[in-house]
Design a protein around this motif. Sequence first.
Motif, PDB file in Angstrom:
ATOM      1  N   ALA A 121       0.902  -1.158  -0.051  1.00  0.00           N
ATOM      2  CA  ALA A 121      -0.014   0.016  -0.050  1.00  0.00           C
ATOM      3  C   ALA A 121       1.008   1.170  -0.040  1.00  0.00           C
ATOM      4  O   ALA A 121       0.692   2.233  -0.720  1.00  0.00           O
ATOM      5  CB  ALA A 121      -0.878  -0.007   1.281  1.00  0.00           C
ATOM      6  N   SER A 122       2.065   1.264   0.779  1.00  0.00           N
ATOM      7  CA  SER A 122       2.802   2.316   0.653  1.00  0.00           C
ATOM      8  C   SER A 122       3.462   2.725  -0.512  1.00  0.00           C
ATOM      9  O   SER A 122       3.776   3.844  -0.681  1.00  0.00           O
ATOM     10  CB  SER A 122       3.704   2.308   1.926  1.00  0.00           C
ATOM     11  OG  SER A 122       4.679   1.348   1.542  1.00  0.00           O
ATOM     12  N   ALA A 123       3.662   1.783  -1.364  1.00  0.00           N
ATOM     13  CA  ALA A 123       4.252   2.177  -2.711  1.00  0.00           C
ATOM     14  C   ALA A 123       3.289   2.817  -3.545  1.00  0.00           C
ATOM     15  O   ALA A 123       3.575   3.469  -4.465  1.00  0.00           O
ATOM     16  CB  ALA A 123       4.749   0.762  -3.285  1.00  0.00           C
ATOM     17  N   TRP A 124       1.849   2.844  -3.226  1.00  0.00           N
ATOM     18  CA  TRP A 124       1.063   3.334  -4.041  1.00  0.00           C
ATOM     19  C   TRP A 124       0.545   4.640  -3.348  1.00  0.00           C
ATOM     20  O   TRP A 124      -0.401   5.127  -3.619  1.00  0.00           O
ATOM     21  CB  TRP A 124      -0.123   2.494  -4.141  1.00  0.00           C
ATOM     22  CG  TRP A 124       0.124   1.336  -5.086  1.00  0.00           C
ATOM     23  CD1 TRP A 124       0.403   0.221  -4.632  1.00  0.00           C
ATOM     24  CD2 TRP A 124       0.107   1.167  -6.514  1.00  0.00           C
ATOM     25  NE1 TRP A 124       0.602  -0.690  -5.608  1.00  0.00           N
ATOM     26  CE2 TRP A 124       0.418  -0.073  -6.966  1.00  0.00           C
ATOM     27  CE3 TRP A 124      -0.264   2.157  -7.632  1.00  0.00           C
ATOM     28  CZ2 TRP A 124       0.309  -0.637  -8.172  1.00  0.00           C
ATOM     29  CZ3 TRP A 124      -0.282   1.721  -8.762  1.00  0.00           C
ATOM     30  CH2 TRP A 124       0.173   0.248  -9.293  1.00  0.00           C
ATOM     31  N   SER A 125       1.495   5.553  -3.024  1.00  0.00           N
ATOM     32  CA  SER A 125       1.104   6.482  -1.975  1.00  0.00           C
ATOM     33  C   SER A 125       1.237   7.795  -2.758  1.00  0.00           C
ATOM     34  O   SER A 125       1.235   9.131  -2.143  1.00  0.00           O
ATOM     35  CB  SER A 125       1.842   6.731  -0.644  1.00  0.00           C
ATOM     36  OG  SER A 125       3.237   6.726  -1.006  1.00  0.00           O
ATOM     37  N   LEU A 126       1.379   7.848  -3.812  1.00  0.00           N
ATOM     38  CA  LEU A 126       1.423   9.169  -4.769  1.00  0.00           C
ATOM     39  C   LEU A 126       0.069   9.834  -4.615  1.00  0.00           C
ATOM     40  O   LEU A 126       0.232  11.141  -5.006  1.00  0.00           O
ATOM     41  CB  LEU A 126       1.868   8.845  -6.035  1.00  0.00           C
ATOM     42  CG  LEU A 126       3.458   8.627  -6.350  1.00  0.00           C
ATOM     43  CD1 LEU A 126       3.579   8.638  -7.836  1.00  0.00           C
ATOM     44  CD2 LEU A 126       4.450   9.792  -5.886  1.00  0.00           C
ATOM     45  N   TYR A 127      -0.952   9.373  -4.279  1.00  0.00           N
ATOM     46  CA  TYR A 127      -2.095  10.262  -4.294  1.00  0.00           C
ATOM     47  C   TYR A 127      -2.079  11.246  -3.278  1.00  0.00           C
ATOM     48  O   TYR A 127      -2.649  12.070  -3.201  1.00  0.00           O
ATOM     49  CB  TYR A 127      -3.316   9.193  -3.920  1.00  0.00           C
ATOM     50  CG  TYR A 127      -3.392   8.717  -2.498  1.00  0.00           C
ATOM     51  CD1 TYR A 127      -4.214   9.470  -1.574  1.00  0.00           C
ATOM     52  CD2 TYR A 127      -2.701   7.783  -1.827  1.00  0.00           C
ATOM     53  CE1 TYR A 127      -4.548   9.133  -0.207  1.00  0.00           C
ATOM     54  CE2 TYR A 127      -3.033   7.209  -0.674  1.00  0.00           C
ATOM     55  CZ  TYR A 127      -3.833   7.898   0.207  1.00  0.00           C
ATOM     56  OH  TYR A 127      -3.640   7.743   1.492  1.00  0.00           O
ATOM     57  N   LYS A 128      -1.254  10.893  -2.009  1.00  0.00           N
ATOM     58  CA  LYS A 128      -1.112  12.161  -1.385  1.00  0.00           C
ATOM     59  C   LYS A 128      -0.501  13.262  -1.697  1.00  0.00           C
ATOM     60  O   LYS A 128      -0.541  14.232  -1.156  1.00  0.00           O
ATOM     61  CB  LYS A 128      -0.102  11.580  -0.162  1.00  0.00           C
ATOM     62  CG  LYS A 128      -0.638  10.191   0.667  1.00  0.00           C
ATOM     63  CD  LYS A 128       0.191   9.984   1.832  1.00  0.00           C
ATOM     64  CE  LYS A 128      -0.431   8.567   2.518  1.00  0.00           C
ATOM     65  NZ  LYS A 128       0.672   8.164   3.470  1.00  0.00           N
ATOM     66  N   HIS A 129       0.195  13.109  -2.950  1.00  0.00           N
ATOM     67  CA  HIS A 129       0.993  14.398  -3.675  1.00  0.00           C
ATOM     68  C   HIS A 129       0.226  14.743  -4.612  1.00  0.00           C
ATOM     69  O   HIS A 129       0.793  15.765  -5.419  1.00  0.00           O
ATOM     70  CB  HIS A 129       2.348  13.837  -4.025  1.00  0.00           C
ATOM     71  CG  HIS A 129       3.145  13.340  -3.036  1.00  0.00           C
ATOM     72  ND1 HIS A 129       4.008  14.183  -2.202  1.00  0.00           N
ATOM     73  CD2 HIS A 129       3.451  12.134  -2.292  1.00  0.00           C
ATOM     74  CE1 HIS A 129       4.540  13.343  -0.963  1.00  0.00           C
ATOM     75  NE2 HIS A 129       4.322  12.355  -1.104  1.00  0.00           N
ATOM     76  N   ILE A 130      -1.003  14.233  -5.041  1.00  0.00           N
ATOM     77  CA  ILE A 130      -2.062  14.922  -6.028  1.00  0.00           C
ATOM     78  C   ILE A 130      -2.436  16.264  -5.618  1.00  0.00           C
ATOM     79  O   ILE A 130      -2.998  16.326  -4.533  1.00  0.00           O
ATOM     80  CB  ILE A 130      -2.852  13.934  -6.367  1.00  0.00           C
ATOM     81  CG1 ILE A 130      -2.162  12.630  -7.193  1.00  0.00           C
ATOM     82  CG2 ILE A 130      -3.911  14.419  -7.519  1.00  0.00           C
ATOM     83  CD1 ILE A 130      -3.314  11.505  -7.484  1.00  0.00           C
ATOM     84  N   ASP A 131      -2.648  17.318  -6.394  1.00  0.00           N
ATOM     85  CA  ASP A 131      -3.308  18.478  -5.666  1.00  0.00           C
ATOM     86  C   ASP A 131      -4.979  18.435  -6.502  1.00  0.00           C
ATOM     87  O   ASP A 131      -5.132  19.002  -7.612  1.00  0.00           O
ATOM     88  CB  ASP A 131      -2.532  19.662  -6.715  1.00  0.00           C
ATOM     89  CG  ASP A 131      -2.886  21.078  -6.412  1.00  0.00           C
ATOM     90  OD1 ASP A 131      -3.811  21.026  -5.515  1.00  0.00           O
ATOM     91  OD2 ASP A 131      -2.240  21.936  -6.885  1.00  0.00           O
ATOM     92  N   LEU A 132      -5.546  17.703  -5.509  1.00  0.00           N
ATOM     93  CA  LEU A 132      -6.941  17.286  -5.965  1.00  0.00           C
ATOM     94  C   LEU A 132      -7.573  18.676  -6.351  1.00  0.00           C
ATOM     95  O   LEU A 132      -8.483  18.177  -7.405  1.00  0.00           O
ATOM     96  CB  LEU A 132      -7.547  16.751  -4.680  1.00  0.00           C
ATOM     97  CG  LEU A 132      -7.191  15.154  -4.595  1.00  0.00           C
ATOM     98  CD1 LEU A 132      -7.866  14.611  -3.384  1.00  0.00           C
ATOM     99  CD2 LEU A 132      -7.698  14.322  -5.849  1.00  0.00           C
ATOM    100  N   PRO A 133      -7.456  19.811  -5.731  1.00  0.00           N
ATOM    101  CA  PRO A 133      -8.547  20.768  -6.162  1.00  0.00           C
ATOM    102  C   PRO A 133      -8.231  21.221  -7.804  1.00  0.00           C
ATOM    103  O   PRO A 133      -9.217  21.779  -8.213  1.00  0.00           O
ATOM    104  CB  PRO A 133      -8.039  21.926  -5.297  1.00  0.00           C
ATOM    105  CG  PRO A 133      -7.511  21.373  -4.106  1.00  0.00           C
ATOM    106  CD  PRO A 133      -6.743  20.211  -4.680  1.00  0.00           C
ATOM    107  N   ARG A 134      -7.235  20.781  -7.990  1.00  0.00           N
ATOM    108  CA  ARG A 134      -6.661  21.250  -9.574  1.00  0.00           C
ATOM    109  C   ARG A 134      -6.882  19.980 -10.369  1.00  0.00           C
ATOM    110  O   ARG A 134      -6.727  19.993 -11.557  1.00  0.00           O
ATOM    111  CB  ARG A 134      -5.330  21.983  -9.565  1.00  0.00           C
ATOM    112  CG  ARG A 134      -5.188  23.072  -8.920  1.00  0.00           C
ATOM    113  CD  ARG A 134      -3.834  23.723  -8.905  1.00  0.00           C
ATOM    114  NE  ARG A 134      -3.261  23.984 -10.296  1.00  0.00           N
ATOM    115  CZ  ARG A 134      -2.149  23.246 -10.543  1.00  0.00           C
ATOM    116  NH1 ARG A 134      -1.283  22.796  -9.892  1.00  0.00           N
ATOM    117  NH2 ARG A 134      -1.753  23.683 -11.900  1.00  0.00           N
TER     118      ARG A 134
END
Length: 202
Positions: free
Chosen positions: A15-28
Amino acid sequence: MACTHSHDCSEHDCASAWSLYKHIDLPRVWALNEAVEGSAKNVFRSWESRLDTSNGFLESNDDDPELLLFIPFTSDVKIKSVSVIGAGDGHSPSRMRAFLNRQDIDFSTAAEMNPVQEWELAENLQGTLEYQTRYARFQSVATLILHFPENFGADGTWISFIGLKGEATQLKRDAVAHVVYEALPNPADHRLPAESNVPSIL
């Protein structure tokens, strides 16, 4: 669940390897041809929640399966692989094309341009497949654009989850100020070996 690490790993390690979602600028985050405005943001969440469809799908408009998704990051990232979970009855996307660090793409330009990489997709309803990138080309990514031109025969394309495996740098950047425009793409630079389109099983 098996993972693609070269050694045995726990569910937490995968799961930690797929953590790039935390670095997505979701409002944009946004998409062209989405049936419900703003629904593109709903496909990004933790790996553990990948099968949770309570927030609905990113759906294309009826009778038009094409989607173009813009994913900006809060810092530069390196992307190793992508996982896409669609929907049954032919609604899953069957092809995916990636462009990097651009803001000037629409459906007509995407159709004419050579992508950085292209994949033929399977109907990955359980999230067990990942698609490897040509990693050397997916460095210093400020914005990832994913083009889904077609599906498996349904009137519209539905996507419930997109996972991104990789790592983020410590460099924060203004993605708009650092957009890279490729005026004359070289087809030779974008030619892919056939094996790069084969998904891995997680």
